[in-house]
Structures are given as structure tokens and as C-alpha cells.
Design a protein around this motif. Structure first.
Motif, PDB file in Angstrom:
ATOM      1  N   ASN A 208       0.858  -1.369   0.071  1.00 37.04           N
ATOM      2  CA  ASN A 208      -0.282   0.152  -0.086  1.00 37.04           C
ATOM      3  C   ASN A 208       0.869   1.145  -0.023  1.00 37.04           C
ATOM      4  O   ASN A 208       0.652   2.015  -1.223  1.00 37.04           O
ATOM      5  CB  ASN A 208      -0.632   0.022   1.316  1.00 37.04           C
ATOM      6  CG  ASN A 208      -2.063  -0.876   0.772  1.00 37.04           C
ATOM      7  OD1 ASN A 208      -2.894  -1.700  -0.006  1.00 37.04           O
ATOM      8  ND2 ASN A 208      -2.217  -1.745   1.633  1.00 37.04           N
TER       9      ASN A 208
ATOM     10  N   VAL B 234       1.718   1.679  -3.387  1.00 33.90           N
ATOM     11  CA  VAL B 234       1.221   2.660  -4.325  1.00 33.90           C
ATOM     12  C   VAL B 234       0.952   3.866  -3.971  1.00 33.90           C
ATOM     13  O   VAL B 234       0.997   4.621  -4.922  1.00 33.90           O
ATOM     14  CB  VAL B 234      -0.146   2.068  -4.098  1.00 33.90           C
ATOM     15  CG1 VAL B 234      -1.008   2.357  -4.285  1.00 33.90           C
ATOM     16  CG2 VAL B 234       0.149  -0.050  -4.892  1.00 33.90           C
TER      17      VAL B 234
ATOM     18  N   LEU C 276      -3.916  -5.471   3.785  1.00 31.55           N
ATOM     19  CA  LEU C 276      -3.909  -4.744   2.342  1.00 31.55           C
ATOM     20  C   LEU C 276      -5.666  -3.725   1.762  1.00 31.55           C
ATOM     21  O   LEU C 276      -5.382  -2.081   1.717  1.00 31.55           O
ATOM     22  CB  LEU C 276      -4.417  -6.019   1.219  1.00 31.55           C
ATOM     23  CG  LEU C 276      -3.137  -6.838   0.710  1.00 31.55           C
ATOM     24  CD1 LEU C 276      -3.511  -7.901  -0.170  1.00 31.55           C
ATOM     25  CD2 LEU C 276      -2.454  -5.202   0.309  1.00 31.55           C
TER      26      LEU C 276
ATOM     27  N   HIS D 215      -5.706  -0.103   1.260  1.00 30.10           N
ATOM     28  CA  HIS D 215      -6.669  -0.149   0.049  1.00 30.10           C
ATOM     29  C   HIS D 215      -7.663   1.316   0.083  1.00 30.10           C
ATOM     30  O   HIS D 215      -7.278   2.562  -0.307  1.00 30.10           O
ATOM     31  CB  HIS D 215      -7.017  -0.645  -0.884  1.00 30.10           C
ATOM     32  CG  HIS D 215      -5.968  -1.517  -1.780  1.00 30.10           C
ATOM     33  ND1 HIS D 215      -4.824  -1.848  -0.963  1.00 30.10           N
ATOM     34  CD2 HIS D 215      -6.277  -2.392  -2.599  1.00 30.10           C
ATOM     35  CE1 HIS D 215      -4.024  -2.867  -2.475  1.00 30.10           C
ATOM     36  NE2 HIS D 215      -4.596  -3.040  -3.484  1.00 30.10           N
TER      37      HIS D 215
ATOM     38  N   LEU E 139      -6.965   4.799  -1.348  1.00 30.17           N
ATOM     39  CA  LEU E 139      -7.768   5.289  -2.048  1.00 30.17           C
ATOM     40  C   LEU E 139      -8.706   6.643  -2.320  1.00 30.17           C
ATOM     41  O   LEU E 139      -8.714   8.136  -2.328  1.00 30.17           O
ATOM     42  CB  LEU E 139      -9.587   4.079  -2.095  1.00 30.17           C
ATOM     43  CG  LEU E 139     -11.146   4.567  -2.664  1.00 30.17           C
ATOM     44  CD1 LEU E 139     -10.497   4.824  -4.585  1.00 30.17           C
ATOM     45  CD2 LEU E 139     -11.476   4.001  -2.121  1.00 30.17           C
TER      46      LEU E 139
ATOM     47  N   THR F 225      -5.930   5.339 -10.360  1.00 29.46           N
ATOM     48  CA  THR F 225      -5.700   4.536  -9.739  1.00 29.46           C
ATOM     49  C   THR F 225      -7.253   4.084  -8.035  1.00 29.46           C
ATOM     50  O   THR F 225      -6.951   2.966  -7.681  1.00 29.46           O
ATOM     51  CB  THR F 225      -4.158   5.637  -8.442  1.00 29.46           C
ATOM     52  OG1 THR F 225      -3.623   5.423  -9.568  1.00 29.46           O
ATOM     53  CG2 THR F 225      -4.180   4.046  -7.438  1.00 29.46           C
TER      54      THR F 225
ATOM     55  N   LEU G 266      -7.948   0.785  -7.405  1.00 30.28           N
ATOM     56  CA  LEU G 266      -8.418   0.334  -5.318  1.00 30.28           C
ATOM     57  C   LEU G 266      -9.498  -0.133  -4.891  1.00 30.28           C
ATOM     58  O   LEU G 266      -9.739  -0.937  -4.609  1.00 30.28           O
ATOM     59  CB  LEU G 266      -8.184   1.549  -4.989  1.00 30.28           C
ATOM     60  CG  LEU G 266      -5.955   1.765  -5.183  1.00 30.28           C
ATOM     61  CD1 LEU G 266      -5.925   2.812  -3.932  1.00 30.28           C
ATOM     62  CD2 LEU G 266      -5.296   0.462  -4.835  1.00 30.28           C
TER      63      LEU G 266
ATOM     64  N   LEU H 195     -10.954  -3.368  -5.888  1.00 28.45           N
ATOM     65  CA  LEU H 195      -9.323  -4.291  -4.973  1.00 28.45           C
ATOM     66  C   LEU H 195     -10.499  -5.088  -3.685  1.00 28.45           C
ATOM     67  O   LEU H 195      -9.944  -5.934  -2.819  1.00 28.45           O
ATOM     68  CB  LEU H 195      -8.258  -4.094  -5.080  1.00 28.45           C
ATOM     69  CG  LEU H 195      -7.491  -4.165  -6.870  1.00 28.45           C
ATOM     70  CD1 LEU H 195      -5.988  -3.890  -6.131  1.00 28.45           C
ATOM     71  CD2 LEU H 195      -7.987  -6.009  -7.014  1.00 28.45           C
ATOM     72  N   VAL H 196     -10.872  -4.160  -3.060  1.00 29.48           N
ATOM     73  CA  VAL H 196     -11.035  -3.849  -1.509  1.00 29.48           C
ATOM     74  C   VAL H 196     -12.560  -4.604  -1.609  1.00 29.48           C
ATOM     75  O   VAL H 196     -11.975  -5.334  -0.734  1.00 29.48           O
ATOM     76  CB  VAL H 196     -11.774  -2.346  -1.610  1.00 29.48           C
ATOM     77  CG1 VAL H 196     -12.162  -2.030  -0.053  1.00 29.48           C
ATOM     78  CG2 VAL H 196     -10.512  -1.558  -1.132  1.00 29.48           C
TER      79      VAL H 196
ATOM     80  N   TRP I  11     -11.111  -8.101  -2.114  1.00 29.74           N
ATOM     81  CA  TRP I  11     -10.260  -8.422  -0.536  1.00 29.74           C
ATOM     82  C   TRP I  11     -10.909  -8.992   0.093  1.00 29.74           C
ATOM     83  O   TRP I  11     -10.394  -9.767   1.365  1.00 29.74           O
ATOM     84  CB  TRP I  11      -9.101  -7.489  -0.621  1.00 29.74           C
ATOM     85  CG  TRP I  11      -7.908  -7.212  -1.134  1.00 29.74           C
ATOM     86  CD1 TRP I  11      -6.838  -5.630  -1.457  1.00 29.74           C
ATOM     87  CD2 TRP I  11      -7.448  -8.166  -2.102  1.00 29.74           C
ATOM     88  NE1 TRP I  11      -7.038  -5.495  -2.257  1.00 29.74           N
ATOM     89  CE2 TRP I  11      -6.247  -6.568  -3.020  1.00 29.74           C
ATOM     90  CE3 TRP I  11      -7.126  -9.202  -2.703  1.00 29.74           C
ATOM     91  CZ2 TRP I  11      -5.061  -7.098  -3.994  1.00 29.74           C
ATOM     92  CZ3 TRP I  11      -5.880  -9.622  -3.583  1.00 29.74           C
ATOM     93  CH2 TRP I  11      -5.734  -8.663  -4.360  1.00 29.74           C
TER      94      TRP I  11
END
Length: 331
Positions: A10, A13, A214, A218, A222, A242, A246, A249-250, A253
């Protein structure tokens, strides 16, 4: 692995996708590295510090995602009701599949089973789901049972989120099976259980920690990307990409963390099954031969650890081990 590695991901990123677009007046610009070596040093040290901070904050972080912290009472009750109905639907769908298989195999169904078959077959929501379930393969139907096993046995223990239920199911395992309250006697249990069983629990929890870290990181990155887009006109396309990545992806995860609780549950189950006898011996007790007697003993032990000492504590005397006689002096 559970906290420092996700913190490094993180932070990387944030460093390379978000931080260059922040206004130069922010405090962060004062510590922004000017060389590659400094950037590596800042990244490594920041990952370690951030990972340790996340590790220290893991309890409130888990409680928020489980639905116990910062949830309004109305939202909490609505979430519990929704998860409870989802559990009941899974139970009904699996029962309907079992009854239909027995009917296709020409197995006689008792009157109660016939009534259940009629009731479930005419239930609109269950009937629609059953049409899809009948087309599922055996492996896909096993996934339905896996989803059902991610709920606590007792409906009163239902949590408002999937992660909360995935964790709550093994938190209640010891009490449901043996009346052993693992939430109260966790340190005693892990201290007495075999080393391999304790290691399995630690490794299984690391996987869940990894996805939770993660997810939390994120969410923070974000938010920083959204702030950067609203305060600067530079690199808007990169920041927007980006933020969208993110945001997608949240939930991935989160679902991965829920799935990882399966291994955590198996490890805790093994810890309880293998650690009961060493725990009883460590407490100076004899494990009864009959299961009901064992449940009564663990209920007393859990109560003695939870409430102040009183006259009821003597109820444990029948389960106490006979002390060894003192050694005889030698001439």
C-alpha cells in the motif's frame, strides 16, 4: 507477512501513484525522498512502522469489519437479519436438494419430509434458487455447504457481516461442542495445546490478517487519491485510474479474507479438540469419560474464570485430580 508486507504494498502504491500529485504545500512534501536510495529507505522504514501500527490496531480494525464497532444499532440489526435469512435460505436450498435426490432414488419420505418438500417447492425464492441448484455439479453444490458452514451454528450468534460470521463460527465452536468458552480460556488453551496446533492457528490467522491489511490500506490510499484529484489538476487520469482500481480490489480482498477464515476455523477446531485434555491436566482436572459430564465440567471452569469466586466453585471438586502423596523421606 500478515501486516508489514501489505503495508509495503500500500505504501508503494501511495508513493508512486498518489504522492507525486499532492500539493507541494502538504507536510508530506517535506519528507519526500529526492534520490532512489532515500526512497528505498523511506519505503522500507515506513512499511515496518506502518505494519507495526496496523498490528497494534488489529482488534478495532477487525471489530469494524465484523460489524461490532462504529455500527449504528439499526444498521447492525438489519445486517444481522439479512445474514440470518441468508443462512436459512442456504439451509432450505440444501434440504430441498437432499429431499429431491431421495425422491428420485425412490426412497420413502416420512410425512414430515413430504411436508417440507411441498413447502420448499412452493416457496418462491427457494424454488427459483432450486432450479439453478439442480443444474449445479457436485462440486458446485459442495460450495453451497461451504457457504453455510461460514455461519455460526446458533442463530443468536449471527453477526451483521460475512467476515463477522466467518470468525464467530469458530469462536463458538468450543462452547457449542464442549461448553468450553475459548474466548475466556484462550490463553490457557493455547498454552496447554500441542505446539503444532498453535502454529497452525497462527499461520491460518496470518492469511486473514494479510487481506485485512490490504483492504484497510487500499481504503486509505483510495481516499488520498480522491483528495488529490479534488485539489490538483495534475495527473487526473492516473489518479482516477488508481482510485478505480483500488475501489475494485477492496471487495476482492474482503471476499478473500472471508474465504481464508475456513482454514482459520479448521485450525481452531483442531486446537480445541487436541488441547482439551492437556488443558484439563494443566488445570489439575481429570477429563470425564462421558461427554455430558465433560460439558458440565467445562461449563464450570468457564464460569469460574468469568465470575468472582463463590460457593459454587466447589462444584469442580469431583473433577479435580487426586494430588500425589508426598515423597517418603529416605534414611
Amino acid at each position: 507477512m500478515g501486516w508489514i508486507l501489505p503495508a509495503a504494498v500500500n505504501l508503494s502504491v501511495f508513493f508512486f501513484a498518489v504522492a507525486p500529485s499532492l500539493p507541494s504545500t502538504t507536510p508530506f512534501s517535506q519528507i519526500w525522498p529526492t534520490t532512489g536510495a532515500n526512497a528505498t529507505l523511506v519505503l522500507l522504514s515506513g512499511s515496518v512502522v506502518l505494519g507495526l501500527v496496523l498490528n497494534a490496531l488489529q482488534n478495532p480494525l477487525y471489530r469494524v469489519l465484523e460489524g461490532y464497532l462504529l455500527w449504528p444499532s439499526r444498521l447492525y440489526e438489519r445486517g444481522c437479519a439479512r445474514r440470518r435469512h441468508h443462512k436459512w435460505d442456504l439451509q432450505d436450498r440444501l434440504r430441498l436438494l437432499r429431499l429431491q435426490r431421495r425422491l428420485q432414488a425412490s426412497i420413502h419420505l416420512p410425512a414430515l419430509a413430504q411436508a417440507d418438500l411441498t413447502r420448499l417447492g412452493h416457496h418462491p425464492r427457494i424454488a427459483r434458487a432450486a432450479q439453478r441448484d439442480r443444474r449445479r455439479t457436485a462440486a458446485q453444490r459442495a460450495l453451497l455447504r461451504e457457504k453455510l458452514r461460514r455461519y455460526p451454528v446458533d442463530d443468536a450468534q449471527i453477526a451483521p457481516t460475512r467476515l463477522g460470521n466467518g470468525i464467530r463460527r469458530f469462536e463458538e465452536f468450543g462452547y457449542d461442542r464442549f461448553r468450553l468458552d475459548t474466548q475466556i480460556l484462550w490463553n490457557e488453551l493455547t498454552g496447554a495445546a500441542p505446539e503444532q496446533a498453535r502454529r497452525q492457528v497462527d499461520l491460518a490467522r496470518t492469511s486473514v490478517d494479510f487481506f485485512i491489511a490490504l483492504l484497510a490500506g487500499h481504503a486509505v490510499v483510495l481516499a488520498a487519491a480522491v483528495v488529490a484529484v479534488s485539489t490538483t489538476g495534475d495527473r487526473v487520469a492516473a489518479l482516477t485510474g488508481t482510485a478505480i482500481s483500488l475501489g475494485c480490489l477492496v471487495p476482492v480482498w474482503y471476499r478473500s479474507a472471508v474465504a481464508a477464515t475456513d482454514e482459520w476455523t479448521a485450525a481452531v477446531r483442531a486446537l480445541v479438540n487436541l488441547g482439551r485434555k492437556p488443558l484439563a491436566e494443566g488445570l489439575g482436572l481429570i477429563l470425564p469419560e462421558e461427554l455430558e459430564e465433560e460439558r458440565a465440567m467445562w461449563a464450570l471452569v468457564s464460569k469460574l474464570s468469568r465470575v468472582p469466586y463463590g460457593d459454587g466453585a466447589t462444584a469442580l471438586d469431583p473433577y479435580r485430580a487426586v494430588p500425589l502423596p508426598p515423597p517418603t523421606p529416605t534414611a
